[in-house]
Design an enzyme around this catalytic site. Structure first.
Site, PDB file in Angstrom:
ATOM      1  N   ARG A   1      24.091  41.023  14.266  1.00  0.00           N
ATOM      2  CA  ARG A   1      24.241  41.931  15.489  1.00  0.00           C
ATOM      3  C   ARG A   1      24.776  41.406  16.669  1.00  0.00           C
ATOM      4  O   ARG A   1      25.528  41.621  17.184  1.00  0.00           O
ATOM      5  CB  ARG A   1      23.039  42.784  15.829  1.00  0.00           C
ATOM      6  CG  ARG A   1      23.101  43.659  16.715  1.00  0.00           C
ATOM      7  CD  ARG A   1      24.312  44.561  16.864  1.00  0.00           C
ATOM      8  NE  ARG A   1      24.713  45.188  15.910  1.00  0.00           N
ATOM      9  CZ  ARG A   1      25.990  45.635  15.550  1.00  0.00           C
ATOM     10  NH1 ARG A   1      26.791  45.573  16.636  1.00  0.00           N
ATOM     11  NH2 ARG A   1      26.140  46.345  14.415  1.00  0.00           N
TER      12      ARG A   1
ATOM     13  N   ASP B   1      43.966  48.327  50.413  1.00  0.00           N
ATOM     14  CA  ASP B   1      42.878  49.114  49.799  1.00  0.00           C
ATOM     15  C   ASP B   1      43.239  50.842  50.038  1.00  0.00           C
ATOM     16  O   ASP B   1      43.391  51.269  51.201  1.00  0.00           O
ATOM     17  CB  ASP B   1      41.253  49.103  50.723  1.00  0.00           C
ATOM     18  CG  ASP B   1      40.478  49.859  50.167  1.00  0.00           C
ATOM     19  OD1 ASP B   1      40.283  49.866  48.668  1.00  0.00           O
ATOM     20  OD2 ASP B   1      39.638  50.365  50.845  1.00  0.00           O
TER      21      ASP B   1
ATOM     22  N   LYS C   1      33.442  43.404  38.916  1.00  0.00           N
ATOM     23  CA  LYS C   1      32.623  44.626  38.314  1.00  0.00           C
ATOM     24  C   LYS C   1      32.404  44.224  36.813  1.00  0.00           C
ATOM     25  O   LYS C   1      33.228  44.724  35.932  1.00  0.00           O
ATOM     26  CB  LYS C   1      33.533  45.823  38.505  1.00  0.00           C
ATOM     27  CG  LYS C   1      33.480  46.267  40.170  1.00  0.00           C
ATOM     28  CD  LYS C   1      34.551  47.818  40.209  1.00  0.00           C
ATOM     29  CE  LYS C   1      34.285  47.923  41.722  1.00  0.00           C
ATOM     30  NZ  LYS C   1      35.432  49.201  42.011  1.00  0.00           N
TER      31      LYS C   1
ATOM     32  N   LYS D   1      35.976  42.040  53.776  1.00  0.00           N
ATOM     33  CA  LYS D   1      36.128  43.640  53.617  1.00  0.00           C
ATOM     34  C   LYS D   1      35.541  44.225  54.856  1.00  0.00           C
ATOM     35  O   LYS D   1      35.196  43.526  55.705  1.00  0.00           O
ATOM     36  CB  LYS D   1      35.618  43.869  52.251  1.00  0.00           C
ATOM     37  CG  LYS D   1      35.801  43.217  50.973  1.00  0.00           C
ATOM     38  CD  LYS D   1      35.116  43.732  49.785  1.00  0.00           C
ATOM     39  CE  LYS D   1      35.622  45.067  49.373  1.00  0.00           C
ATOM     40  NZ  LYS D   1      35.251  45.253  47.865  1.00  0.00           N
TER      41      LYS D   1
END
Length: 282
Positions: free
Chosen positions: A103, A220, A138, A170
């Site tokens: 897995r 942006d 992200k 920002k």
């Protein structure tokens, strides 16, 4: 943009796999104990769909941490285009070990191949333009470097790795510092060797960022028309990055405005895992 230092990537692979195995196996794989201890076999991982392979080092490390005596044979490498039904790897050794690692091996291969595949698809949409595809921060917590490595396997490019290797000034930073000019000046004084990028929301802010000494400017949520104006205004003096409101439908149009970079959070946060399967042959 930014490269992942090999030593950091190696440390991340070890830590990623250790955490994943601890989470999955815990105090021991009780189901694997149903198999006689001496039974051996080979596990074959096969792709169920077309994809771009990524994650082989994580798979190797998972097998190694479970059982260093397992032998691994790869039939494809990171960055390879793979076909449905293709044999990707064969691992041989104790059956218990193979099943305990299954897995974790598949989780890394499926996730990272999904990112590489998605990135490759978006990169093809930019063919013939000069724009470069960038990832963002992200990412899944704890898997930042793994996911950024997968972007590279899909022919994309890495933005900053974190908050430590480049400035991205920002809206909130600008407000807290008293303006774009003040923020850039402080950044250059504090860490003169670090790249400085400024996010702007209007053409007026673009003019201020240009005179501030920023090395990269992020547009942006600009309209296509304003992106074209921004390209004309900067005239190659600084690189421009388009971000916000960009998707598969308008990606090509954004690239054709002449911006240098396009950043997409969807490369790493909205990913469909690739369908792979492992079959044990005794």
């Amino acid at each position: 943009m930014h490269d992942i230092p090999p030593e950091l990537l190696g440390e991340a692979i070890l830590a990623n796999v250790q955490a994943a195995l601890t989470e999955d196996i815990g105090t021991g794989d009780i189901t694997a104990q149903l198999i006689p201890a001496g039974r051996t076999g080979c596990a074959r991982v096969i792709s169920r769909e077309k994809a771009v392979l990524c994650g082989t080092a994580w798979a190797d490390e998972a097998f190694r941490q479970v059982d260093p005596g397992l032998t691994i044979e790869w039939h494809a490498a990171d960055g390879d285009a793979i076909a449905a039904g293709q044999l990707l790897l064969q691992a041989c050794g104790p059956a218990r070990s193979l099943l305990s690692a299954e897995r974790t091996v598949l989780n890394f291969l499926q996730l990272l191949s999904g990112i590489a595949t998605r990135c490759s698809h978006f990169q093809h949409l930019l063919d013939g333009t000069s724009a470069r595809l960038l990832d963002t921060r992200k990412t899944l917590p704890g898997l930042r470097l793994a996911e950024k490595y997968a972007v590279r396997c899909g022919n994309g490019h890495n933005h900053r790795l974190g908050l430590y290797d480049a400035f991205l000034i920002k809206e909130n930073h600008i407000a807290a510092c008293g303006g774009i000019t003040q923020a850039v000046a402080s950044a250059q004084r504090l860490f003169p060797q670090r790249p400085v990028e400024v996010e702007v929301e209007t053409l007026d802010e673009l003019h201020v960022a240009l005179t501030s000494g920023a090395q990269l400017i992020m547009l942006d949520n600009f309209s296509l028309e304003d992106m074209r104006r921004a390209v004309a205004i900067t005239a190659g003096r600084v690189a421009l990055e388009a971000s916000g409101g960009i998707n598969e439908a308008n990606l090509r149009q954004v690239a054709e405005t002449g911006v240098d970079y396009i950043s997409l959070g969807t490369l790493t946060k909205d990913v469909k895992a690739i369908d792979l399967s492992m079959r044990l042959v005794l």
